[in-house]
Structure formats: structure tokens, C-alpha cells
Design an enzyme around this catalytic site. Structure first.
Site, short mmCIF file in Angstrom:
data_model
loop_
_atom_site.label_atom_id
_atom_site.label_comp_id
_atom_site.label_asym_id
_atom_site.label_seq_id
_atom_site.Cartn_x
_atom_site.Cartn_y
_atom_site.Cartn_z
N GLY A 16 0.84 -1.21 0.00
CA GLY A 16 0.00 0.00 0.00
C GLY A 16 0.87 1.25 0.00
O GLY A 16 1.92 1.27 0.61
N ASP A 141 0.65 1.66 9.02
CA ASP A 141 0.24 0.80 10.14
C ASP A 141 1.27 0.78 11.28
O ASP A 141 0.93 0.39 12.40
CB ASP A 141 0.02 -0.64 9.66
CG ASP A 141 -0.99 -0.73 8.53
OD1 ASP A 141 -1.82 0.19 8.41
OD2 ASP A 141 -0.94 -1.71 7.76
N ARG A 176 -24.72 13.41 19.50
CA ARG A 176 -24.63 12.08 18.90
C ARG A 176 -23.39 11.32 19.37
O ARG A 176 -22.41 11.91 19.82
CB ARG A 176 -24.50 12.21 17.37
CG ARG A 176 -25.81 12.46 16.70
CD ARG A 176 -25.59 12.69 15.22
NE ARG A 176 -26.89 12.81 14.57
CZ ARG A 176 -27.08 13.44 13.42
NH1 ARG A 176 -26.07 14.01 12.80
NH2 ARG A 176 -28.29 13.49 12.90
N GLU A 236 -9.62 -0.82 12.47
CA GLU A 236 -10.30 -1.77 11.58
C GLU A 236 -10.10 -3.22 12.01
O GLU A 236 -10.90 -4.09 11.70
CB GLU A 236 -9.82 -1.58 10.14
CG GLU A 236 -8.33 -1.83 9.97
CD GLU A 236 -7.82 -1.62 8.54
OE1 GLU A 236 -8.62 -1.31 7.65
OE2 GLU A 236 -6.59 -1.77 8.35
N HIS A 286 -8.93 5.36 2.93
CA HIS A 286 -7.69 5.71 2.25
C HIS A 286 -7.30 7.18 2.35
O HIS A 286 -6.20 7.55 1.93
CB HIS A 286 -7.76 5.26 0.78
CG HIS A 286 -7.80 3.76 0.67
ND1 HIS A 286 -8.96 3.05 0.86
CD2 HIS A 286 -6.82 2.86 0.46
CE1 HIS A 286 -8.70 1.77 0.74
NE2 HIS A 286 -7.41 1.62 0.51
N ARG A 289 -4.05 7.47 3.82
CA ARG A 289 -2.86 7.12 3.05
C ARG A 289 -2.44 8.23 2.10
O ARG A 289 -1.38 8.12 1.46
CB ARG A 289 -3.13 5.84 2.25
CG ARG A 289 -3.33 4.60 3.11
CD ARG A 289 -2.37 3.50 2.74
NE ARG A 289 -2.48 3.11 1.37
CZ ARG A 289 -3.15 2.03 0.93
NH1 ARG A 289 -3.77 1.26 1.79
NH2 ARG A 289 -3.16 1.74 -0.33
O1 F6P Z 1 -1.24 -1.62 5.15
C1 F6P Z 1 -1.77 -0.39 4.86
C2 F6P Z 1 -3.27 -0.45 4.73
O2 F6P Z 1 -3.74 0.85 4.47
C3 F6P Z 1 -3.99 -1.06 5.93
O3 F6P Z 1 -4.10 -0.16 7.00
C4 F6P Z 1 -5.30 -1.45 5.30
O4 F6P Z 1 -5.90 -2.52 6.00
C5 F6P Z 1 -4.89 -1.88 3.91
O5 F6P Z 1 -3.65 -1.27 3.64
C6 F6P Z 1 -5.88 -1.52 2.84
O6 F6P Z 1 -5.46 -2.09 1.64
P1 F6P Z 1 -5.95 -1.59 0.22
O7 F6P Z 1 -5.22 -0.35 -0.14
O8 F6P Z 1 -5.61 -2.70 -0.70
O9 F6P Z 1 -7.43 -1.34 0.30
#
Ligand code: F6P
Length: 362
Positions: A16, A141, A176, A236, A286, A289
Site C-alpha cells: 500500500g 500501520d 450524537r 479496523e 484511504h 494514506r
Molecule cells: O497496510 C496499509 C493499509 O492501508 C492497511 O491499514 C489497510 O488494511 C490496507 O492497507 C488496505 O489495503 P488496500 O489499499 O488494498 O485497500
């Protein structure tokens, strides 16, 4: 390929993406070029060593202006393990010998692999097959061992914290309960650090299986104290005591790890059902990220890139650069991937959170 006069190294990003990848690419390219080396960018992780047209030399101008830009100019993938490549007709084949052959036919002297546990596990096996290789740890992570931190994590925590700040005002206005699911896979680092920094009332992490009754009790306690809203951060990978992690169906060919997700919505619905309070849930996904890397991530990524080039120069292969404050050192890749870096139950951050009254649902 014509005989080279200088060192030629390959560089790839796998798994990722995360903020800081471009910073580390820039760092490897600039410091490598400054030693008179040639740095070849390999596109889309190890797949780039299996397919034609995915490799090209990186020049200074290719990495100009990318320090602060999210993502990776080399592209990446969560699929494509050359040791267990999935074919379209569902077979699994080992293409690792082809990767080794390609590495040599390209006249590469070394490979720098930027990745998380999946990518570095493949790197370790390629290193065992004789590819002179150095690893650089990245992942939001923060679950790799041997290094105090992976770059990308700090930015992800900042993004999640900012989201929590914003959610506070709307949760308060509407009285809420808002449940936020954050990433992190099997580790609770993002949830824990953003939850504490963002003033969450409840944080659920994989390392501490939760009891929904305890979660509900904490919500009710807040409302009894006239704090008529509640912010819950759920990793998650969090799971109820005695239960399983929540996964989503995924039809992508060649994906190694399951896709996690759904626990936030479940927790939100349970709280609503058991308390009668209005609840909402969201998945940050995402967003965590993407975006510009924080100063911290840019700096660590830049230091990692230079340190990886130094390891190649010293022929210290099979190693991964690692942050061991105040220095960047190296550890065998085998050590980094041997076990996941999970939140220890005696973590100082956990203790601080508990001292503030944050519930972990236990
Ligand atoms: O390992 C990084 C990560 O963003 C995790 O936190 C998450 O579970 C996974 O990759 C999501 O993967 P993808 O980008 O394939 O949806």
C-alpha cells in the site's frame, strides 16, 4: 544492455502507498547520483521486474518537486508476490527465478526495496536467492519490528486526529455518538495515537478485544454526566472478546492479506440499539494514506533513503534501515518481519489514555 562503468541500483515501492514514499525516492536518487551511481526506477513493485517496459533510469529532474507530494511516482501494488503469483485461470506459480534472472540481465548491482511487512517478506526471500538487496520500512500501520517507527504513520495519525477534531463539533451539536473506523490492519497504533491526540472517549484496538457492554456503559456514563456526545475510535482490526475480526469480500486476484472493515459500523449500530442514542459511523479509509507527508515523515524518509544508499555502498545486504533514535541504524530484514510490532499492553500511551478515563472496552 551495455556494460556500465558505475554502480547501477534498482529502486521499487511495494504494498500500500503512504505519505513519504516520494520523499524517500528523491532521497535515494539524489544521494545515489551524488555518488556517481545510476538509479533505475522499477514501476509497480516486483511486477515491474516481471513485465517489460517498467524500468527506467531516474534523473534529478524526475525527482524534482516531489518531496512534499503524497503517493509514489513509481506506482505500487498490494498484489503480485513473485513466489506465489496468481494466474488469471486461478493457478499459483513461482516466478522468483525469473525475477532473479531479470535483475542480473538488467546489470543491476543492488536493489532497494521500500515496503511494509508483505513487500519486505518477499524481499527477504529474494535476498536469500542471492539478490543484493536493502530494505526501507514504510507503512501507515507502523507494524514492522526493528524500527521505532515507519514513515507514513505520523501523517496518517495527523489526518485521523484532524478528522476527530472536526467530528467533535458536529457530535456535540447533535448530541450524537460518532464512531470512526481507522486503518492499521492488525495493529492499533493509528487508533491509539489519534484517539488520544484527538480526545476520543473510547478507543478500540486489536490488541485489546472489547466487550460491547463496556463500550455501552462508557457511552451511558458520559450522557449521565451531561456530556451529551461521544467520540469512539475503532481500529479496523478491533474485535469483540471471543469474536473475529471483521472482513470485507475482495475479489482481487493475487491479494495476500484479507481486506478488513465493518467493525465501526457494527459498533455504532450496537451502541444505538442498546442505548437509544443517535449514532453515526464513518470509515476514514484511504484518506489516511494520501496527502502531503508531515515534516516528521519527510525527514525520516529522507534519512532512510540516504542510509539505504550507504548500506549499498558498504555492501551490507539483507538489511533494513531502521530508526533507533537519535540515529538511523540497520537491522536484518529477517528481524523486521519476524513478528508484528503491535501495541504493547504496558504501552505508556495506553497508560496515559487510561489515566484520562478513556475506555478500551475491556
Ligand atoms: O497496510 C496499509 C493499509 O492501508 C492497511 O491499514 C489497510 O488494511 C490496507 O492497507 C488496505 O489495503 P488496500 O489499499 O488494498 O485497500
Amino acid at each position: 544492455m551495455e556494460r556500465k562503468k558505475t554502480k547501477r541500483i534498482g529502486l521499487l515501492t511495494g504494498g500500500g502507498d503512504c505519505p513519504g514514499l516520494n520523499a524517500v525516492i528523491r532521497s535515494v536518487v539524489k544521494s545515489g547520483l551524488n555518488l556517481g551511481w545510476e538509479v533505475c526506477g522499477i514501476r509497480e513493485g516486483f511486477e515491474g521486474l516481471l513485465k517489460p517496459g517498467k524500468i527506467c533510469p531516474l534523473r534529478r529532474k524526475d525527482v524534482a518537486g516531489i518531496l512534499h507530494v503524497g503517493g509514489t511516482i513509481l506506482g505500487t501494488t498490494n498484489r503480485g508476490n513473485p513466489f506465489a503469483q496468481k494466474t488469471k485461470d486461478g493457478r499459483t506459480v513461482d516466478l522468483s527465478d525469473r525475477v532473479v534472472k531479470r535483475f542480473h540481465s538488467l546489470g543491476l548491482d543492488a536493489l532497494i526495496v521500500i515496503g511494509g511487512d508483505g513487500t519486505l517478506s518477499i524481499a527477504k526471500k529474494l535476498s536469500d536467492k542471492g539478490i543484493p538487496l536493502v530494505g526501507i520500512p514504510k507503512t501507515i500501520d507502523n507494524d514492522l519490528s526493528g524500527t521505532v517507527i515507519t514513515f507514513g504513520f505520523d501523517t496518517a495519525v495527523s489526518t485521523a486526529t484532524e478528522a476527530l477534531d472536526k467530528l467533535h463539533s458536529t457530535a456535540k451539536s447533535h448530541q450524537r455518538v460518532i464512531v470512526v473506523e481507522v486503518m492499521g490492519r492488525y495493529a492499533g497504533w493509528i487508533a491509539l495515537n489519534s484517539g488520544v491526540s484527538g480526545g476520543a472517549d473510547i478507543i478500540l484496538i486489536p490488541e485489546i478485544p472489547f466487550k460491547i457492554e463496556a463500550v455501552v456503559e462508557k457511552v451511558l456514563e458520559r450522557y449521565r454526566r451531561k456530556r451529551n456526545f461521544c467520540i469512539v475510535v475503532v481500529a479496523e482490526g478491533a474485535k469483540p472478546l471471543g469474536g473475529e475480526m471483521f472482513t470485507k469480500e475482495c475479489k482481487e486476484t493475487g491479494r495476500v492479506e484479507p481486506l478488513l472493515g465493518g467493525v465501526g459500523q457494527w459498533v455504532s449500530e450496537e451502541i444505538g440499539r442498546r442505548t437509544g442514542k443517535e449514532t453515526r459511523s464513518l470509515v476514514l479509509g484511504h484518506l489516511q494514506r494520501g496527502g502531503q507527508p508531515t515534516t516528521f515523515d519527510r525527514l525520516v524518509a529522507t534519512r532512510f533513503g540516504v542510509a539505504a544508499v550507504e548500506l549499498v555502498a558498504k555492501k551490507k545486504f539483507g538489511q533494513m534501515v531502521a530508526l533507533r533514535p537519535p540515529n538511523i541504524e540497520s537491522v536484518p530484514i529477517a528481524v523486521a518481519i519476524a513478528k508484528r510490532n503491535l501495541v504493547p499492553l504496558n504501552s505508556d500511551v495506553l497508560k496515559a489514555a487510561r489515566a484520562l478515563g478513556i475506555s478500551f472496552g475491556d
